[in-house]
Design an enzyme around this catalytic site. Structure first.
Site, PDB file in Angstrom:
ATOM      1  N   HIS A 283       4.939  -0.367   3.698  1.00  0.00           N
ATOM      2  CA  HIS A 283       5.532  -1.184   2.644  1.00  0.00           C
ATOM      3  C   HIS A 283       6.384  -2.291   3.236  1.00  0.00           C
ATOM      4  CE1 HIS A 283       8.785  -1.797  -0.503  1.00  0.00           C
ATOM      5  NE2 HIS A 283       7.712  -2.327  -1.013  1.00  0.00           N
ATOM      6  N   HIS A 303      12.786   2.363   0.523  1.00  0.00           N
ATOM      7  CA  HIS A 303      12.440   2.093  -0.872  1.00  0.00           C
ATOM      8  C   HIS A 303      11.728   3.258  -1.534  1.00  0.00           C
ATOM      9  CE1 HIS A 303      12.516  -1.848   1.315  1.00  0.00           C
ATOM     10  NE2 HIS A 303      13.492  -1.983   0.451  1.00  0.00           N
TER      11      HIS A 303
END
Lengths: 358, 296, 547
Positions: A283, A303
């Site tokens: 990511h 995240h």
């Protein structure tokens, strides 16, 4: 002339005035009109005035004392770090310094404000904004406009189209050249760099790149217990520090191995109960190494992307969209001891996505 | 072959046999005293002397052993049978419902404990996680139900039925020169779940990696070694005992070190700092602004 | 007027030192007139006008403390073995940047307190700019002729945030280095030019060996220079256009009412500067911030749980955590999910903010100049839009710390993510509706008080037996007893203590009243009588209403 009124007092009149009157005359000349002005203590000798003055003075003295205390503390108080087996007195140094500095500055500030609030006369004035069109301004606009226009006409640019165009060319060059020089020097071609890691096959290691711990020791299958996790690196120069190469070596618990649903063509890439994945989250690049050994989830702390190890690190929650690339594992025997090697690089770019990734 | 050194006469039969069955019927013991008197008195003086010498030698050996045995308060995992038995009693009272009579585990209630080792037992029981109050995503720390001795007994019992990793004896700390290595290993292996400041973090779906503030040296060591619940297992070949000790020394040093910069704001990080700047910083300054702007 | 002085001071040649120096300067620069003009400038004195000052003072403090730090910091990524006082890191290999930060924190006398003041001031700088911007927005100070100043201010805010990010990344510790990694990924995610831009910024693949040095120059030279210039322009424009003010007595579109720059405003501003500085100094000493020694040096294979950026970046962290895993893969190219919450969203937010003054002017067809402010309740649409934007941002900010909230309140992390996603969509419209109704309600209350007067709380019983509450009207009343004053945009007094007049002999003294000597008390009473005689008759008559 800046004054709105045209009856500014003459020099003799001003010299004859008191300071207060001259100040008001000056204010009027600046279009500032005194609506209300009153001393705080019109009757001299009141206790209230003395009290106010003493408070402000006291604050200034406090500031001075705090400053002196700061200097003393700065020199005298111990500040060097010591491990917990020794006195932890150093922890007072910064708070003392900050506290005294704060007292000194705040006392000065509060004193100044109280001085303005309590001792300076209270006043209310009105000032004209003069932000609408003033008399004389349309004339100014016309004259300035004419000046600009005449100047442009003097250059002859409106008629000399050849000059305009060539000036544009030269100007464009002047603007672009520094940009090109700077940006060109900074540019670096990404090329295929993002598509490889230091697990790239090397003829020096015919069996595959050796896999090592952060201290350089080679990793042996016996090292890691069932349900264990280690961060490993390619055992080549610079491998431990390289940002794209950190790898997760996971040993599944007994019984979990049969549950693995590998990605297409990658079912043989593990070795017995071992699986290896790139540690760099697909990511945003943080190491995704919160491993839950019983639920076989891998969590990235940045995240909250979650990867299912039994599905070859497929993302099952959070913003990540790609599985963590899997590293093919093999074992070579050296002096009777088994060690892990990586026979090939990751077969896709590790880490976060980018335009050319495909 | 001679009469003098009859085993039974000298009472050399074992007091308690390995199988727990008394090897000699009890009546045999009683004549022990009588027999030397029943026989010809000519051997009794020698036997008495032998007996006294035996007792002296035994006492001497026992005494010497006691002098040299480690008495650091560490519980000898080479424990006696009493410990194992006591541990079994405790297990049968508190653990059997979920872990089964033979440690094999009970489906949907508790895992098998065969081979988990006394380290695992120590961790779970001393942090109060076990006995568990109920099924949940992960067991939280609570006050321990058993004391140190009972925990060792439980550990001994579990060890006796399956071996497994054990916490080493003695002081688990290393000296300051190894702190840095412990820190590096901590940041590489532990900080992603427990945080660089040891505050702990949430894991997926309601689980947590706990903070390390209340953990003792032994608990940290036991956790690394046994990999409780979702924590990975760090075997001694991956992180050597010396490395484990340096890690826990680093953690405990960090916990015990005072913050040099003032109040540590719980060492949480930018979030607590942001709260402080808004509540204390802007908040106080707004009050100051209101004061300055107020008309007297 | 109260003071009179002998006219002898107006002699032709100055005799005091001050006078002589003033003449010396004026003989060379001829500034007497313009100087006086500036000294006489009137500043309105509403409390909400001081928030921009906090930002200005924080900037000055940042420059001062930053200069100090630059004498000790080494912006190099070259490796060095640490050998300073902090034992838990002794012998660890780290970058020089990190080692010099540890040096400042542990081996420079007083270094840690200055470093902490610098970091707290940075947080305060952005927070103050945000609060100031909100005040400007909600009171409509951005309308013509101040649109350019709004744009300058917005640029200052964005630059301030970037400066802060770059600043806390300079020490190259594990927490800020993780943020760098994410920044690299964000740049990589930009379509077409992403990889080239990332390689340009970092001088190659992440992390390279150049980034700290490059960002150092950005942090100490480029951005502070631009900030200083823009702040100068921001203030110059404000001085030229004069400050806005709320409607009130004597305040019109063409006047400013308040007190003058010299000496009152200057004294208050200076005092406030020292208070802000004192607050930051106290924070810098008493509250630890950014303890990089606990995080360790940056290592791309390491990460800490609970990693957050400084508060002002929390918006982007939250948007990144909440954005679903949507990736575009077409014809051999990828647009990763990171692109939308970190590049597109801030672009939209900044773009909307920049365009707002022009959008509002077009939609309200308002092209007049405005020097008077509007109370937020009087512009319910703008206020509600602002509340909506604030709610949206607040949800994102909170989501930036959703793992900490999850741990603190024992909520599942997955639930926090889903909750944040839903809240982002549901809460802002809700905030709009609620704020709108609140504004309308407050407007109605203003007009009700103007019409019926202030509730005094005094209950009276009439001879007929009925009870009435006595109301104090705010001005003249008509035959029915209703006030004839119309709403003029100024705050309406709603409590009796807002109607009072300051008195000369009002209660002074903190613990007990100050009792003046009898002769002085007499003089004060006489003065007060004289002032009261000047006052308008009939403003404090009580009128009973049968409400």
């Amino acid at each position: 002339m800046s004054g709105g009124q045209s009856n500014t007092p003459t020099e003799e009149e001003l010299r004859a005035m008191s300071t207060e009157q001259a100040m008001i005359a000056g204010a009027d000349a600046d279009d500032v009109h005194v609506v209300h002005r009153r001393a705080r203590f019109p009757v001299p000798g009141t206790k209230a005035e003395k009290r106010a003055e003493r408070t402000v003075a006291g604050l200034f003295v406090l500031a001075a004392l705090a400053g002196v205390a700061f200097i003393v503390a700065f020199i005298v108080v111990p500040y060097k770090y010591k491990t917990p087996s020794h006195s932890q007195n150093f922890r007072f140094y910064t708070p003392i310094l900050g506290g005294l500095l704060g007292i000194m500055l705040a006392a000065l500030g509060i004193g100044a404000i109280l001085w303005a609030k309590w001792l300076m006369p209270e006043e209310e004035l009105v000032q004209e904004r003069h932000d609408e069109v003033q008399p004389g301004e349309p004339e100014e606009q016309i004259m300035t406009g004419a000046t600009l226009l005449s100047g442009v006409n003097d250059t002859g640019l409106p008629r000399r189209s050849l000059l305009v165009r060539t000036l544009g060319l030269a100007g464009g060059a002047v603007a672009t050249v520094p940009l090109v020089a700077l940006v060109g020097a900074l540019l670096k071609k990404p090329g295929k760099i993002l598509f490889h890691t230091l697990y790239r096959p090397d003829s020096k290691y015919p069996n595959g790149i050796p896999i090592v711990y952060s201290d350089g020791r080679r990793v042996s299958p016996n090292d890691i217990e069932a349900g264990g996790l280690a961060t490993v690196f390619p055992g080549v120069p610079g491998g431990v520090k390289d940002a794209s190469s950190p790898t997760l070596l996971i040993r599944l618990r007994p019984g979990q191995g049969t549950l693995v649903k590998a990605r297409k063509g990658q079912s043989s890439w593990g070795w017995e109960d071992y699986l290896a994945f790139s540690k760099i989250c697909t990511h945003a690049g943080c190491p995704a190494s919160l491993y839950e050994q019983q639920t076989t989830r891998l969590l990235c702390p940045c995240h909250q992307s979650q990867f299912e190890v039994l599905k070859d690190a497929k993302p099952v929650f959070g913003p990540a969209t790609r599985s963590l690339p899997k590293l093919k594992l093999a074992v070579e025997v050296v002096d009777g001891v088994q060690y892990f090697v990586a026979p090939q690089d990751f077969q896709e770019p590790i880490g976060p996505g980018f335009w050319e990734r495909g | 072959m001679s009469d003098e050194f009859d085993d039974d006469e000298l009472g050399f039969g074992p007091a308690v046999s390995a199988t727990g069955v008394d090897p000699e019927p009890t009546p045999r013991k009683a004549p022990k005293k009588k027999r030397p008197a029943a026989r010809a008195p000519r051997g009794w003086r020698r036997r008495l002397a032998s007996g006294l010498m035996l007792v002296t030698v035994l006492a001497g050996v026992a005494g010497t052993y006691t002098l040299f045995a480690s008495s650091s308060g560490a519980n000898d995992t080479r424990t006696s049978k009493e410990d194992v038995e006591a541990g079994r009693q405790l297990f049968n009272t508190s653990c059997i419902t979920c872990h089964g009579a033979n440690l094999q585990g009970v489906k949907d209630r508790g895992p098998s404990l065969i081979g988990v080792g006394s380290a695992s037992v120590y961790f779970q029981v001393s942090t109060g996680r076990m006995p568990a109050a109920g099924q949940s995503a992960n067991e939280p720390r609570k006050s321990a139900k058993f004391d140190e001795q009972q925990i060792d007994q439980l550990g001994a019992y579990i060890e006796s039925l399956g071996n497994g990793p054990q916490i080493p004896q003695g002081d688990l700390r290393v000296d300051d020169s190894q702190l840095a290595e412990g820190g590096e290993l901590f940041r590489l292996n532990c900080a992603s779940c427990h945080g660089t400041t040891g505050k702990g973090a949430p894991l997926s779906a309601g689980k947590t990696a706990p903070g390390l503030r209340s953990a003792t040296d032994k608990q940290i060591y036991a956790a690394m070694l046994s990999g409780p619940e979702n924590m990975p297992v760090f075997g001694d070949n991956q992180l050597t005992p010396e490395q484990k000790k340096s890690i826990l020394t680093y953690v405990q040093t960090l916990e015990a070190s005072k913050d040099p910069g003032g109040n540590g704001l719980d060492r949480i990080g930018p979030v607590s700092e942001g709260i402080v700047i808004w509540v204390l910083g802007i908040g106080v300054l707004m009050i100051v602004i209101l004061w300055i702007g107020a008309k007297t | 007027m109260t003071t009179t002085e002998a006219p002898s001071r107006r002699a032709a040649k100055p005799r005091t030192i001050a006078g002589k120096s003033a003449l010396w300067v004026d003989e060379r620069f001829r500034v007497a007139g313009p100087l006086r003009k500036q000294l006489n400038k009137v500043f309105p004195d509403h409390w909400s006008f001081m928030m921009g000052e906090i930002a200005l003072y924080s900037f000055i403090i940042l420059i001062l403390t930053g200069t100090y730090l630059s004498f000790f910091f080494d912006a190099s990524m070259g490796d060095v073995i640490y050998n300073g006082s902090y034992t838990p890191l002794k012998g660890v290999e780290m970058s020089r940047a990190y080692a010099s930060t540890l040096n400042i924190s542990f081996d420079v006398r007083g270094g840690l307190v200055i470093r902490q003041i610098h970091h707290w001031a940075a947080l305060m700088f952005v927070a103050a700019m945000l609060v100031h911007m909100l005040r400007i927005f909600f009171t409509g100070a951005f309308r013509k002729p101040r649109e350019v100043n709004w744009l300058i201010g917005l640029t200052l805010l964005v630059l301030g945030v970037i400066e802060g990010f770059v600043g806390y990344s300079l020490p190259d510790d594990l927490l800020s280095g993780t943020g760098f990694r994410i920044a690299d990924s964000i740049i990589l995610s930009i379509p077409v030019i992403g990889t080239w831009t990332a390689f340009l910024v970092f001088g190659g693949p992440f992390p390279g060996s150049l980034i700290i040095g490059r960002l150092y120059i950005v942090h100490v030279l480029l951005i502070p220079g631009i900030l200083a210039a823009l702040i100068g322009a921001h203030l110059a424009i404000m001085v030229r256009q004069k400050h806005t003010d709320f409607p009130g007595p004597g305040k019109t579109e063409h006047t400013v009412v308040g007190h003058r720059l010299f000496p009152k405003f200057a004294a208050q501003a200076t005092g406030f500067f020292f208070i802000v500085f004192g607050m930051l100094a106290a924070l810098g000493g008493l509250a630890q911030i950014n303890p990089v020694w606990l995080f360790g040096p940056y290592n791309p294979a390491q990460v800490s749980s609970g990693s957050q950026p400084d508060w002002y970046m929390g918006l982007l962290d939250g948007s990144t955590r909440l954005f679903p895993s949507w990736e575009i893969r077409l014809w051999g190219h990828t647009v990763p999910p990171l692109f939308w919450p970190t590049v597109v969203l801030p672009g939209i937010l900044i773009g909307l903010a920049a365009a707002y003054p022009f959008l509002e002017a077009r939609l309200t067809k308002d092209r007049a100049r405005h020097n008077l402010l509007q109370r937020p309740r009087d512009v319910p649409v703008r206020t509600s839009l602002g509340a909506m934007a604030c709610t949206f941002c607040a949800v994102l900010f909170l989501s930036g710390g959703n793992d900490l909230i999850a741990k603190a309140f024992d909520i599942s992390l997955n639930a926090m993510t889903w909750g944040g996603r839903i809240a982002t969509l549901v809460l802002p419209p809700l905030a709009y509706v609620i704020t709108y109704r609140l504004c309308l309600g407050l407007q109605r209350h203003d007009r009700e008080v103007l019409e019926h007067g202030v509730e005094t709380g005094i209950i009276k019983r009439l001879p007929t037996g009925e009870f009435i509450e006595v109301h104090q009207p705010l001005g003249p009343v008509d035959d029915h007893g209703h006030g004839v004053l119309s709403y003029a945009g100024a705050a309406v007094p709603k409590r009796m203590n807002r109607l009072g007049k300051g008195r000369l002999a009002h209660l002074r003294g903190f613990f007990y009243p100050v009792k003046e000597k009898p002769e002085i008390a007499e003089k004060l009473a006489a003065l007060e009588e004289a002032e009261h005689a000047d006052a308008e008759p009939g403003t404090e008559r009580q009128v009973e209403l049968s409400d």
